[in-house]
Design a protein around this motif. Structure first.
Motif: not given
Length: 179
Positions: A78-81, A83, A86
């Motif tokens: 579920t990682t927001d890659w 972000e 960032d």
């Protein structure tokens, strides 16, 4: 790259032979999630079953031989890659590190290049009276940041944080000892 891309799209677990620099080759069962390019090298990020690291990265040019599909059950991510990257420069991210404000001063000659091509999206600049440029970025300290700073040679000075000042100074001293 195509087999890795397909494994990401199809949510397939793979097994690869990997040979890091200065380390013997080993086999890893890997759940690939994301491909990223940095400094003309491609990396795949994913879950490493051996060390149970959710954000493990492998440089594609260090993968030896064929990429084999495994029958293991794919571990969802579920990682927001976007972000995820960032707060770093490069691809090395230590989960134990915190974001710090890095303060640099670039020479008058280097200033326009840094002003028009920022080091990081968080970059804030201030033109100093002598024409040099003070730069502040908020990032986690890592290897790629150090290498980027060192690439500017005498045209940059690290002012903060103290740990980075010491690290860069030590690297420069070791480099000087080569001559």
């Amino acid at each position: 790259m195509t087999p890795l891309f397909n494994a990401i799209i199809n949510k397939s677990v793979i097994t690869v032979k990997y040979e890091p620099f200065n380390t013997p080759e080993y086999k890893v069962t890997f759940h690939p999630y994301f491909l990223k390019q940095y400094n003309n090298r491609w990396f795949v990020f994913g879950y490493n079953e051996f060390n149970q690291n959710q954000h493990w990265n492998l440089a594609l040019d260090r993968i030896n031989g064929d990429i084999e599909k495994s029958n293991e059950k794919y571990r969802e991510d579920t990682t927001d890659w976007i972000e995820f990257f960032d707060d770093i420069i490069g691809v090395s991210k230590d989960p134990n590190r915190q974001v710090e404000e890095v303060k640099l001063v670039f020479s008058k000659e280097q200033a326009p290049y840094i002003d028009t091509k920022p080091l990081h999206w968080s970059q804030k600049t201030k033109l100093l009276e002598d024409g040099s440029l003070e730069v502040r970025i908020k990032v986690m300290l890592n290897y790629e940041l150090e290498m980027r700073i060192l690439s500017f040679g005498e045209k940059v000075k690290v002012l903060a944080p103290d740990s980075l000042v010491i690290q860069i100074k030590e690297r420069i001293q070791k480099q000087l000892n080569n001559y």
